[in-house]
Structures are given as structure tokens and as C-alpha cells.
Design a protein around this motif. Structure first.
Motif, PDB file in Angstrom:
ATOM      1  N   ARG A 190       0.758  -1.203  -0.039  1.00  0.00           N
ATOM      2  CA  ARG A 190      -0.097   0.057   0.156  1.00  0.00           C
ATOM      3  C   ARG A 190       0.978   1.446   0.047  1.00  0.00           C
ATOM      4  O   ARG A 190       0.730   2.287  -0.560  1.00  0.00           O
ATOM      5  CB  ARG A 190      -1.083  -0.027   1.183  1.00  0.00           C
ATOM      6  N   LYS A 191       2.087   1.084   0.753  1.00  0.00           N
ATOM      7  CA  LYS A 191       2.837   2.421   0.853  1.00  0.00           C
ATOM      8  C   LYS A 191       3.456   2.534  -0.584  1.00  0.00           C
ATOM      9  O   LYS A 191       3.416   3.917  -0.945  1.00  0.00           O
ATOM     10  CB  LYS A 191       3.921   2.307   2.055  1.00  0.00           C
ATOM     11  N   ARG A 192       3.959   1.480  -1.143  1.00  0.00           N
ATOM     12  CA  ARG A 192       4.624   1.719  -2.423  1.00  0.00           C
ATOM     13  C   ARG A 192       3.622   1.973  -3.675  1.00  0.00           C
ATOM     14  O   ARG A 192       4.167   2.622  -4.433  1.00  0.00           O
ATOM     15  CB  ARG A 192       5.472   0.507  -2.527  1.00  0.00           C
ATOM     16  N   LEU A 193       2.671   1.438  -3.444  1.00  0.00           N
ATOM     17  CA  LEU A 193       1.512   1.349  -4.855  1.00  0.00           C
ATOM     18  C   LEU A 193       0.794   2.332  -4.651  1.00  0.00           C
ATOM     19  O   LEU A 193       0.154   2.705  -5.771  1.00  0.00           O
ATOM     20  CB  LEU A 193       0.880  -0.035  -5.037  1.00  0.00           C
ATOM     21  N   GLY A 194       0.349   2.901  -3.572  1.00  0.00           N
ATOM     22  CA  GLY A 194      -0.552   4.226  -3.477  1.00  0.00           C
ATOM     23  C   GLY A 194      -1.854   3.879  -3.343  1.00  0.00           C
ATOM     24  O   GLY A 194      -2.268   2.853  -3.299  1.00  0.00           O
ATOM     25  N   ASP A 195      -2.779   4.834  -3.240  1.00  0.00           N
ATOM     26  CA  ASP A 195      -4.136   4.433  -2.839  1.00  0.00           C
ATOM     27  C   ASP A 195      -4.940   4.530  -4.194  1.00  0.00           C
ATOM     28  O   ASP A 195      -6.328   4.270  -4.020  1.00  0.00           O
ATOM     29  CB  ASP A 195      -4.715   5.725  -1.896  1.00  0.00           C
ATOM     30  N   ARG A 196      -4.503   4.381  -5.365  1.00  0.00           N
ATOM     31  CA  ARG A 196      -5.390   4.495  -6.382  1.00  0.00           C
ATOM     32  C   ARG A 196      -5.660   2.920  -6.889  1.00  0.00           C
ATOM     33  O   ARG A 196      -6.780   2.820  -7.639  1.00  0.00           O
ATOM     34  CB  ARG A 196      -4.646   5.219  -7.690  1.00  0.00           C
ATOM     35  N   VAL A 197      -5.225   2.018  -6.181  1.00  0.00           N
ATOM     36  CA  VAL A 197      -5.146   0.572  -6.588  1.00  0.00           C
ATOM     37  C   VAL A 197      -5.682  -0.180  -5.420  1.00  0.00           C
ATOM     38  O   VAL A 197      -5.450   0.090  -4.448  1.00  0.00           O
ATOM     39  CB  VAL A 197      -3.516   0.054  -6.990  1.00  0.00           C
ATOM     40  N   THR A 198      -6.523  -0.982  -6.006  1.00  0.00           N
ATOM     41  CA  THR A 198      -7.109  -1.908  -4.889  1.00  0.00           C
ATOM     42  C   THR A 198      -6.220  -3.028  -5.038  1.00  0.00           C
ATOM     43  O   THR A 198      -5.754  -3.829  -6.067  1.00  0.00           O
ATOM     44  CB  THR A 198      -8.791  -2.451  -5.413  1.00  0.00           C
ATOM     45  N   ILE A 199      -5.974  -3.620  -3.859  1.00  0.00           N
ATOM     46  CA  ILE A 199      -4.918  -4.858  -3.374  1.00  0.00           C
ATOM     47  C   ILE A 199      -5.625  -5.966  -3.015  1.00  0.00           C
ATOM     48  O   ILE A 199      -6.284  -5.780  -1.806  1.00  0.00           O
ATOM     49  CB  ILE A 199      -3.715  -4.353  -2.781  1.00  0.00           C
TER      50      ILE A 199
END
Length: 615
Positions: free
Chosen positions: A380-389
Motif C-alpha cells: 500500500r505504501k509503495r503502490l499508492g491509494d489508487r489501486v485495489t490490493i
């Protein structure tokens, strides 16, 4: 078999059919597009990407491969198929194992399987459409049965070595069984049924969202590139394959995938992706980079990475055009290893693609055995808030060998879909780490091997994405273990176990878990599994900083059964410790094992149960 007219459409394989230039990315249809009256953006606004809401209607995903219906027709079409031990018509000898006999295979089996998923809470069915070739009757790229005539066993002969089968009689037996299996696909072709289209139809009938998954570099036929029927004509050309993706003593044949630096490869794969997006009734696309994590030559240059990013943006534009056409979102994402930097080294720059909004979702996973310590918080820290994980629950528990009580059934890996307790634990740990939903992978594999007492429990799928539902229910956590199989480096996360602990030393292990209610008479049980023969005088264990617990019981039993598998093998012994369940926290939990003895010990596995207190 396809008509000659359909075959001529494959001339697209000539280089340069599809341009490798970038396609402008259309507005993100998954984001809030409401107009706030502003006509311009500040630099700060441009630098801060808008948050993308989670894909709320897609939280319980089921990934099925191209054979998901076809493995066990006796389960989904029992009126036409049954398991029998029959005489081989080629040799006249009775077989040694039961096989599914009957038929023909029909579309109703597909609908019944989808019914089973819908009845057990699956909201999104992610169906895989290809291996190396297309496994559906493609009109755009070579399909798996192009040129096959029913009963032509030699069509499959070149694939035997890919299964590790070389002894002459074993090869003939393989051909007997494989021909029987592939004839089920031919049954549908003869009936004019496209199983990929039928899957979407079944999903629509049951109001499940149909997504499609494309394997980006499937290696099932890699041990015989020129001879296996699995392989595309393009893959048979050595100049189109990777040369430098293997190292050490790893199987080099599993690392010779298609090289995406070649425009012909990108054209081929884009054509397949375009076909399933534009010509089939699906509404989500997953690119599977675990089958295999092979793209460009390792050490990809910035120019190569930029080229691949542009190619992924073309795919994004394709899905957005489809979304605009249908008026519904068309999520686009990837199933990936958890090794983000190694992926970038082969040209798949997941971080950039997520941060800029090209990808709507990612599913970090293991290759076959499920991960127990995937760092979703760091993603989450690296990929950001725009993507669903999403969290991926895969069917293998770890490499701890187990058996039934009598020892007549022994397995080198537990199929966790036979254990609701293991399923719940793995999902709960991933949700506690911030995963926004669950994708099931290889769940159906438990149905295949016909192991006595072991079958997939599809009821375990229900409500698995809801943390409140999972709290207070029995769970069985495991740790990932390194083994001689199913651990492809460098993409698999390094396993914490097995681990050697020297005399008067200690080791710390961390595991993703979910906190439990303190008022439901639950306890936490930790089992330390050692090599048989190792008998430490004192082996204290602590959980999340509690005072070390020395009280334990030795046992050969697993904490919880997995189908008929209830015991450790003779090679191992377990030591169980009991703790208050209140010690568990949401997220990372730390277990420390001490060796207060004069001889070293080897911790083969750590198993943890949340269960009702012993009376």
C-alpha cells in the motif's frame, strides 16, 4: 477442428501488425468523475493522484484455470460420467486407478460449476482463457486443438516429456489418459459450444461478474518447445524466447518464455487480449504474471521498461474503450509475485502503473503454495491509494509433509481447500494486513487427485472477505516453508522456515493474523515442529512479547485436520503450547522460539490454531 478460413486469420503473426506506440489513456472509469466546477488543476493537485474507491462489488473472487470444469466431469455431470476402474482398450489390461468414463461433455457442467460458486458467495469469477496457446476456440490466435482429430493420440505425444514421462509404456498410458481428457473439449467444439463464452453466460445467469485472466508466459510445454502441442508457433522460434532468465541449478527450461522485447510477441499477446475483451462478454481483465514471471531479459533498461509501460497503457485504453461501449467499468489488473523490484527488473513496472492509475487492482501471490507473510501494508505504501490490493489464497499450505492416522495416505503438501480452518486463517491474516478482498487460486485442485478423504469444501468460500464474519471462528495458521518444489526464486518471498536455532539462541518469526474476541472461550495454540530425534531440554516460546512459556506437550498430531490428513510423518514431532487468545493483534504477530539446550535444533514448521479452550 476449425475451418481453413479460420486458420487464415492468423497471418497477423507477421511482425508489425500492431503498433508498439503508446495509445492515449482515456479517463479512468473507476474514479469519481463528478464535476466540481474547477476548470484547471494546481501543480499540487496534479502531483497527488485522486484516490480510487475499492472495487466494492468485487471482494470474493474465484480464479479458475482453463481446465476447471474438465478435470472432474463426474462431479459436475454425474448423470453422464462416473469414476470406474476399466480395462484399457489398447492393451486389454485393467487399469490401476479409477478414471472418469462416459460423456459427452456438455455445457451444463459449466453452469453447474458456476452455480456452486454463486451458491457459496463468489461475486466474481476470473476464468483463465489460455496457457501458451488459447484454450478456447479462438478466431485470432492458434488454439490448443487446432488440427486435432478425435482419437489422434500422437497429437499429444510431444507433451509427455513435459510431464516428466519418458518410459515408453508410461508414455502410451499418458496418451490414453490425456486423449480422454482433451476429448471433453472436442465434445463442446463438435456441439458448437465455445466454453469461454458459455462461462460468461453462466455467470450472467447467476449474477456473478465475469472476468477473464490471460497467462502472460505459460511454461507447461517448455521442456519440448518445438514438439509440445501446448506451444504457440511463435514460441517454437528460438529467437523469440528469452535467453538469460535462468541461473544456478534451476530448471532452465522453465525460464525460456516469450521475450516481450520482440514486437511480434507484444503483437501476439495484444491480439489475444483484444479478442477476449472485445469479442467476449466479460467485464474485467487480469494479466497473470505468475504464469510465469517472465517478460523481458533481466536487467531491463529504462527504455525497455518505458516501452512495456506504454504497452500496458494500450491494454488499459482497450479496456476503457470497452467500458465506454458497455457503460460499465472494466477493471484491469495483474496477478503478480510479491517481488516488485524483481518484476521491474524484467520490465513489469508495477509501482509506476499503479501510481499513475493504469492498473485498477493487483493480486500479490505465491506460485502454488499460499503466502502467510505477504506484506500488504508495504504494498500500500509503495503502490499508492489508487489501486485495489487483493489477498490471494492459494491451495497449497506449505511443504510440511503430513499423513492420515494409519499412514496409508501421505502428502508432501496439504490442499488447504479441504480445511475451512486453514482457509479462514489465511484470508483473515491478509484482510488484517489491509487486503481489500480475496482471490482464490487453485482451489479446485483439491478435487483432482482423488486422495481418500480429501475434497474441496466450497462452503468455505462463503463470506470469506468479511473480517467480522471470520472473528471468533476456528482457524489454523501456518508459516510458508522453503522446499524442493513450488518455490521459484527470485520471485517467491524468502521463507522463514525451516530455521536452525543454535544452542542458547533464539529466533523470531512474524505472521499476519487477525485479532479475536476475548469473550468466546477461545485459546491460542502454537505448535513448533522439529525434526524427529531432536529433543531440546528447554524450548520456551513467546507470542508478541509475553513471558516465555516452557510448558508443552509432544505430539504427532496436527493442530487441525486437513481432510483425512491428521498427523505429522515419522520425520517430525510437534510441541504444542497454549496462550491466551488476547495476545493476537491485527496485522503482524511475533513468535519467538528459544533453544535453551546444548545442541542445535531445526524448526521445520510453525503451526498456530485459534480454537475453543480444551476442557
Amino acid at each position: 477442428m476449425k475451418s481453413e478460413k479460420m486458420k487464415t486469420r492468423r497471418d497477423f503473426l507477421r511482425a508489425g501488425l500492431i503498433s508498439a506506440t503508446a495509445v492515449p489513456v482515456l479517463p479512468n472509469l473507476l474514479e469519481d468523475s463528478s464535476d466540481n466546477g474547477s476548470t484547471s488543476e494546481t501543480d499540487e493537485q496534479r502531483a497527488t493522484p485522486p484516490k480510487k474507491p475499492a472495487l466494492d462489488k468485487h471482494r470474493n473472487l474465484f480464479n479458475g484455470d482453463t481446465c476447471v470444469y474438465f478435470y472432474n466431469p463426474e462431479l459436475w455431470q454425474p448423470e453422464d460420467y462416473s469414476l470406474k476402474t476399466v480395462a484399457n482398450p489398447r492393451t486389454g489390461k485393467m487399469g490401476t486407478k479409477p478414471v472418469a468414463v462416459g460423456g459427452p461433455f456438455k455445457a451444463k457442467a459449466i453452469h453447474r460449476y458456476v452455480d456452486l460458486l454463486a451458491d457459496n458467495g463468489i461475486d466474481t469469477f476470473v476464468i483463465n482463457a489460455n496457457a501458451n496457446r488459447a484454450w478456447y476456440p479462438s478466431k485470432k490466435i492458434p488454439s490448443i486443438l487446432d488440427g486435432y482429430k478425435r482419437g489422434d493420440r500422437d497429437y499429444f505425444r510431444g507433451h509427455a516429456v513435459c510431464q516428466g514421462i519418458t518410459e515408453p509404456e508410461a508414455v502410451e498410458e499418458f496418451l490414453d489418459n490425456f486423449t480422454r481428457f482433451m476429448n471433453r473439449y472436442q465434445d463442446l467444439i463438435d456441439a458448437g459450444v465455445d466454453w469461454l463464452a458459455e462461462t460468461s453466460k453462466a455467470c450472467r445467469r447467476r449474477k456473478i461478474s465475469p472476468w477473464v485472466s490471460i497467462r502472460m508466459n505459460d511454461m507447461h510445454g517448455s521442456r519440448n518447445p518445438e514438439g509440445s502441442f501446448f506451444n504457440l508457433p511463435l514460441f517454437k522460434k528460438e529467437e523469440m524466447r528469452l535467453k538469460h532468465a535462468s541461473y544456478g541449478l534451476q530448471n532452465a527450461q522453465d525460464r525460456i518464455g516469450l521475450n516481450y522485447e520482440k514486437p511480434e510477441v507484444r503483437a501476439l499477446m495484444f491480439e489475444q487480449i483484444r479478442e477476449v475483451v472485445e469479442d467476449y462478454d466479460y467485464e474485467g481483465l487480469e494479466l497473470d504474471w505468475w504464469r510465469q514471471p517472465l517478460c523481458c531479459e533481466p536487467g531491463a533498461s529504462p527504455e525497455t521498461i518505458a516501452m512495456m509501460n506504454d504497452w500496458f497503457r494500450q491494454i488499459r485504453a482497450l479496456t476503457q474503450r470497452q467500458a465506454k461501449k458497455t457503460g460499465k467499468p472494466y477493471p484491469f489488473g495483474m496477478r503478480i509475485p510479491g517481488a516488485l523490484d524483481q518484476l521491474k527488473a524484467i520490465g513489469v513496472d508495477v509501482v509506476t502503473l499503479c501510481q499513475e492509475g493504469t492498473l485498477d487492482f493487483v493480486i500479490p501471490a505465491g506460485f502454488w503454495a499460499t503466502t502467510w507473510d505477504m506484506p500488504h501494508d508495504e504494498f500500500r505504501k509503495r503502490l499508492g491509494d489508487r489501486v485495489t490490493i487483493y489477498g490471494s489464497v492459494d491451495d497449497g499450505a506449505n511443504s510440511l509433509p503430513t499423513q492420515n492416522e494409519s499412514g496409508t495416505v501421505k502428502e508432501r503438501m496439504r490442499y488447504i481447500s479441504a480445511s475451512p480452518e486453514i482457509v479462514r486463517a489465511n484470508a483473515a491474516g491478509k484482510l488484517a494486513m489491509g487486503a481489500q478482498g480475496i482471490e482464490w487460486f487453485n482451489f479446485f485442485c483439491t478435487d483432482q487427485p482423488l486422495i481418500p478423504g480429501i475434497r474441496s469444501d466450497y462452503t468455505a468460500l462463503r463470506d470469506i472477505d468479511k473480517r467480522d464474519f471470520l472473528r471468533g471462528k476456528p482457524k489454523h495458521y501456518c508459516f510458508s516453508t522453503a522446499g524442493a518444489f513450488f518455490n521459484p526464486t527470485p520471485f517467491e518471498l524468502p521463507a522463514q522456515l525451516p530455521a536452525s536455532i543454535g544452542p542458547f539462541a533464539q529466533r523470531s518469526f512474524q505472521l499476519a493474523m487477525s485479532a479475536e474476541p476475548a469473550d468466546q472461550n477461545l485459546e491460542l495454540v502454537v505448535q513448533v515442529v522439529l525434526k524427529a530425534g531432536e529433543k531440546p531440554m528447554y524450548m520456551p516460546v513467546s507470542v508478541n512479547g509475553c513471558w516465555p512459556n516452557l510448558q508443552n506437550e509432544s505430539t504427532d498430531k496436527l493442530l487441525r485436520p486437513c481432510g483425512s490428513l491428521t498427523h505429522l510423518t515419522k520425520d517430525h514431532v510437534g510441541y504444542t503450547y497454549r496462550f491466551p487468545v488476547s495476545l493476537i493483534t491485527d496485522g503482524w504477530n511475533k513468535i519467538v522460539v528459544e533453544n535453551q539446550s546444548k545442541e542445535p535444533i531445526t524448526v521445520a514448521a510453525l503451526e498456530i490454531a485459534v480454537q475453543s479452550k480444551a476442557v
